[in-house]
Scaffold this active site. Structure first.
Site, PDB file in Angstrom:
ATOM      1  N   GLN A  72      12.588 -13.718   6.562  1.00  0.00           N
ATOM      2  CA  GLN A  72      11.395 -14.377   6.024  1.00  0.00           C
ATOM      3  C   GLN A  72      11.478 -14.182   4.511  1.00  0.00           C
ATOM      4  O   GLN A  72      11.333 -13.059   4.022  1.00  0.00           O
ATOM      5  CB  GLN A  72      10.123 -13.722   6.594  1.00  0.00           C
ATOM      6  N   SER A 111      35.748  44.979  -5.177  1.00  0.00           N
ATOM      7  CA  SER A 111      34.487  44.498  -5.743  1.00  0.00           C
ATOM      8  C   SER A 111      34.689  43.951  -7.140  1.00  0.00           C
ATOM      9  O   SER A 111      35.508  44.453  -7.906  1.00  0.00           O
ATOM     10  CB  SER A 111      33.471  45.638  -5.811  1.00  0.00           C
ATOM     11  N   ARG A 159       0.813  -1.221   0.000  1.00  0.00           N
ATOM     12  CA  ARG A 159       0.000   0.000   0.000  1.00  0.00           C
ATOM     13  C   ARG A 159       0.849   1.275   0.000  1.00  0.00           C
ATOM     14  O   ARG A 159       0.357   2.363  -0.240  1.00  0.00           O
ATOM     15  CB  ARG A 159      -0.964  -0.021   1.200  1.00  0.00           C
ATOM     16  N   ASN A 198       0.357   2.079   6.934  1.00  0.00           N
ATOM     17  CA  ASN A 198       0.267   1.191   5.772  1.00  0.00           C
ATOM     18  C   ASN A 198       0.378   1.952   4.462  1.00  0.00           C
ATOM     19  O   ASN A 198       0.569   1.368   3.413  1.00  0.00           O
ATOM     20  CB  ASN A 198      -1.054   0.417   5.796  1.00  0.00           C
ATOM     21  N   ARG A 214      43.077  44.825 -15.152  1.00  0.00           N
ATOM     22  CA  ARG A 214      42.021  45.330 -16.038  1.00  0.00           C
ATOM     23  C   ARG A 214      42.614  46.409 -16.921  1.00  0.00           C
ATOM     24  O   ARG A 214      43.664  46.966 -16.608  1.00  0.00           O
ATOM     25  CB  ARG A 214      40.851  45.903 -15.245  1.00  0.00           C
ATOM     26  N   THR A 273       1.743 -12.554   9.052  1.00  0.00           N
ATOM     27  CA  THR A 273       2.387 -12.249  10.337  1.00  0.00           C
ATOM     28  C   THR A 273       2.687 -13.509  11.151  1.00  0.00           C
ATOM     29  O   THR A 273       3.677 -13.561  11.880  1.00  0.00           O
ATOM     30  CB  THR A 273       1.503 -11.294  11.165  1.00  0.00           C
TER      31      THR A 273
HETATM   32  C1  UD1 Z   1      -2.046  -6.279  11.265  1.00  0.00           C
HETATM   33  C2  UD1 Z   1      -2.972  -7.208  12.047  1.00  0.00           C
HETATM   34  C3  UD1 Z   1      -4.257  -6.440  12.356  1.00  0.00           C
HETATM   35  C4  UD1 Z   1      -3.907  -5.188  13.151  1.00  0.00           C
HETATM   36  C5  UD1 Z   1      -2.876  -4.342  12.424  1.00  0.00           C
HETATM   37  C6  UD1 Z   1      -2.367  -3.249  13.354  1.00  0.00           C
HETATM   38  C7  UD1 Z   1      -2.584  -9.516  11.324  1.00  0.00           C
HETATM   39  C8  UD1 Z   1      -3.095 -10.651  10.532  1.00  0.00           C
HETATM   40  N1  UD1 Z   1      -3.279  -8.365  11.264  1.00  0.00           N
HETATM   41  O1  UD1 Z   1      -2.689  -5.941  10.044  1.00  0.00           O
HETATM   42  O2  UD1 Z   1      -5.129  -7.242  13.084  1.00  0.00           O
HETATM   43  O3  UD1 Z   1      -5.077  -4.437  13.414  1.00  0.00           O
HETATM   44  O4  UD1 Z   1      -1.739  -5.136  12.044  1.00  0.00           O
HETATM   45  O5  UD1 Z   1      -1.514  -2.352  12.714  1.00  0.00           O
HETATM   46  O6  UD1 Z   1      -1.579  -9.675  11.995  1.00  0.00           O
HETATM   47  N2  UD1 Z   1       4.828  -8.727   8.161  1.00  0.00           N
HETATM   48  C9  UD1 Z   1       5.872  -9.618   8.001  1.00  0.00           C
HETATM   49  N3  UD1 Z   1       5.674 -10.685   7.193  1.00  0.00           N
HETATM   50  C10 UD1 Z   1       4.498 -10.934   6.556  1.00  0.00           C
HETATM   51  C11 UD1 Z   1       3.448 -10.007   6.736  1.00  0.00           C
HETATM   52  C12 UD1 Z   1       3.639  -8.911   7.546  1.00  0.00           C
HETATM   53  O7  UD1 Z   1       6.944  -9.453   8.563  1.00  0.00           O
HETATM   54  O8  UD1 Z   1       4.417 -11.943   5.849  1.00  0.00           O
HETATM   55  C13 UD1 Z   1       5.045  -7.538   9.022  1.00  0.00           C
HETATM   56  C14 UD1 Z   1       4.920  -6.241   8.236  1.00  0.00           C
HETATM   57  O9  UD1 Z   1       6.184  -5.804   7.761  1.00  0.00           O
HETATM   58  C15 UD1 Z   1       4.321  -5.291   9.259  1.00  0.00           C
HETATM   59  C16 UD1 Z   1       3.610  -6.189  10.262  1.00  0.00           C
HETATM   60  O10 UD1 Z   1       4.064  -7.501  10.020  1.00  0.00           O
HETATM   61  O11 UD1 Z   1       5.323  -4.536   9.907  1.00  0.00           O
HETATM   62  C17 UD1 Z   1       2.100  -6.128  10.094  1.00  0.00           C
HETATM   63  O12 UD1 Z   1       1.770  -6.487   8.768  1.00  0.00           O
HETATM   64  P1  UD1 Z   1       0.724  -5.660   7.918  1.00  0.00           P
HETATM   65  O13 UD1 Z   1       0.617  -6.266   6.579  1.00  0.00           O
HETATM   66  O14 UD1 Z   1       0.997  -4.215   8.011  1.00  0.00           O
HETATM   67  O15 UD1 Z   1      -0.604  -6.018   8.744  1.00  0.00           O
HETATM   68  P2  UD1 Z   1      -1.952  -5.195   8.808  1.00  0.00           P
HETATM   69  O16 UD1 Z   1      -2.756  -5.468   7.599  1.00  0.00           O
HETATM   70  O17 UD1 Z   1      -1.685  -3.799   9.147  1.00  0.00           O
HETATM   71 CA    CA Z   2       0.125  -2.553   9.346  1.00  0.00          CA
END
Ligand code: UD1
Ligand code: CA
Length: 462
Positions: free
Chosen positions: A71, A398, A13, A221, A433, A77
């Site tokens: 990862q 100058s 995003r 995001n 000059r 997450t």
């Molecule tokens: C996540 C939560 C949501 C919460 C929100 C708060 C989950 C499923 N959802 O959503 O409930 O309200 O945060 O801000 O956890 N990341 C990884 N590897 C991945 C995916 C993400 O390391 O495969 C990291 C991202 O870099 C980020 C964090 O995890 O820093 C959260 O991921 P993001 O995709 O931003 O989750 P949200 O959709 O914001």
């Molecule tokens: Ca997030």
């Protein structure tokens, strides 16, 4: 106690080629801010989960994790936390890498609450819950599940209690549940949040901690939320500076990165931007409308309407209005750089003045030198940069053009309008000059001729 920061997500995003968590908020990468807060909270060991590309960027951070795990593919997450499996052997706080505003105090508070549970989620109440995951409670007010916005029913979307993305786990209790996650959801990801209903079903102690400071948990995001977070960080830092004795006029127009160090009794005037490794010493007045990056400003300077990068300004010096100090500009004590003067990679000694319209590049200028309006060091011959040496007490007339390499000896003068191509010995006057010629009576002869031709003073013009 340990901390795991999940920072391997793509950040789609953001629509950026730079990994999301490396986008900066007030001079520090988002993830770096979390590492700093964790360090200040005295967490024993900090593990960062990064993408392969993110791992390479970690070395550029000022605040780093103790351990980096990778990862390879952002599968969610839950999968991200699994990459830190080997370290889940104590109480662990888990934070997302895109939550730049959390403070050390809040981390301490959360750990204090969380260590009583096998699993605890930090929640917040929002009037506009947006896209955050919803906290679903049962009739008794106990946690039932955490539902992502994209998976939520219309009824669930109305819930105002949301998941901050911060959790505390007993590592050993959590471990086996990470293997049980499945990507059976709208985004096809392994959601960490799905461990909660499983742990509840198995009778573990699970808690919800509702924070009273939701601002600290803003998740970034997209670039709009980046600006919202930065605005909060900016106001917070300006307030801290003011509490520490810095006067800031019209703070709503001032942008100071958190990397900048400012003494008490400095005054910052409107529309000023201070960035990077900048230091401002006591008694100085900066602004209005001044940009300073990676520079040091010593005591009692006044810098207004000016642009400085990688410069050093000695005590009691004045720059501007409309001065430009480029990298390597080094002003000693009581130097004056006036309007439309540019200095690059040059040292100017104590008491030296360049008050108007000059370019000084690759020059070593001594003490008490007066550089007249319109002086230019011609440092570039089309192939290389050449040095100019101006010794103490010199007077540059100058509009002098100093063709480098050239040396102006101690106490020497240059005649105004000179092109100086040869060294001038100490105490001498250099004139470069052509001599002026006055033609007596020339004007009346000229006018008479023009009148005859009908071309001047009331001639053929319409
Ligand atoms: C996540 C939560 C949501 C919460 C929100 C708060 C989950 C499923 N959802 O959503 O409930 O309200 O945060 O801000 O956890 N990341 C990884 N590897 C991945 C995916 C993400 O390391 O495969 C990291 C991202 O870099 C980020 C964090 O995890 O820093 C959260 O991921 P993001 O995709 O931003 O989750 P949200 O959709 O914001
Ligand atoms: Ca997030």
């Amino acid at each position: 106690m340990k901390a795991v920061v999940l920072a391997a997500g793509k950040g789609k995003r953001m629509k950026s080629s730079l990994e999301k968590v490396f986008h900066k908020v007030l001079g520090f990468a988002m993830v770096e801010r979390i590492f700093k807060s964790l360090r200040d909270a005295e967490v024993d060991e900090v593990i960062g989960v990064f993408s392969p590309r993110g791992k390479e960027l970690v070395s550029s951070l000022r605040y780093k994790p103790d351990i980096v795990v990778v990862q390879d593919t952002p599968l969610g997450t839950g999968d991200a936390l699994k990459r830190a499996y080997d370290y889940l052997d104590s109480v662990v706080i888990v934070l997302p890498g895109d939550m730049p505003l959390i403070t050390a105090d809040e981390i301490r508070r959360v750990l204090e609450k969380g260590k009583n549970y096998d699993a605890m989620v930090v929640a917040m109440e929002l009037d506009e819950p947006g896209y955050y995951g919803r906290i679903v409670l049962d009739d008794k007010g106990n946690l039932k599940s955490i539902v992502e916005y994209t998976d939520a029913t219309d009824e669930e979307k109305k819930i105002k209690l949301v998941n901050t993305g911060v959790y505390v786990f007993k590592g050993e209790s959590l471990k086996k549940y990470l293997d049980k996650l499945t990507p059976a959801n709208a985004q096809g990801e392994y959601y960490l949040t799905d461990v909660f209903p499983m742990m509840i079903a198995d009778g573990y102690s699970v808690g919800v901690f509702i924070t009273d400071d939701a601002k600290q948990y803003i998740g970034v995001n997209n670039r709009y939320m980046l600006s919202v977070a930065e605005d909060i960080a900016r106001k917070r830092y300006l307030k801290k500076l003011m509490m520490d004795g810095v006067t800031i006029r019209m703070p709503e127009t001032v942008y100071i990165e958190e990397t900048v160090v400012i003494d008490n009794d400095v005054e910052i005037l409107p529309y000023t931007v201070l960035k990077g490794n900048t230091v401002i010493k006591t008694g100085s007045i900066i602004g209005p409308s001044t940009y300073i990056e990676d520079s040091t400003i010593e005591e009692n300077c006044h810098i207004q309407y000016s642009h400085l990068t990688e410069a050093y300004v000695g005590p009691d010096s004045v720059v501007g209005p409309f001065g430009r100090l480029r990298p390597g500009a080094h002003l000693e004590r009581k130097v004056k750089i006036g309007n439309f003067v540019e200095v690059k990679k040059s040292t100017l000694g104590e008491g030296t003045k360049a008050s108007h319209l000059s370019y000084i590049g690759d020059a070593t200028v001594g003490k008490n030198v007066n550089i007249g309006a319109g002086t230019i060091t011609c440092n570039y011959d089309g192939f290389s940069k050449n040095p100019t040496f101006i010794e103490d007490d010199v007077f540059i007339g100058s509009d002098s053009i100093l063709v480098a390499p050239v040396r102006i000896g101690k106490g020497a003068y240059t005649a105004a309008g000179s092109v100086i191509t040869k060294d001038i010995p100490p105490g001498a006057l250099g004139i470069g000059r052509s001599r002026q010629v006055n033609k007596e009576g020339w004007v009346s002869k000229y006018v008479a001729r023009k009148k005859q031709e009908g071309g001047m003073h009331g001639g053929s013009s319409k």
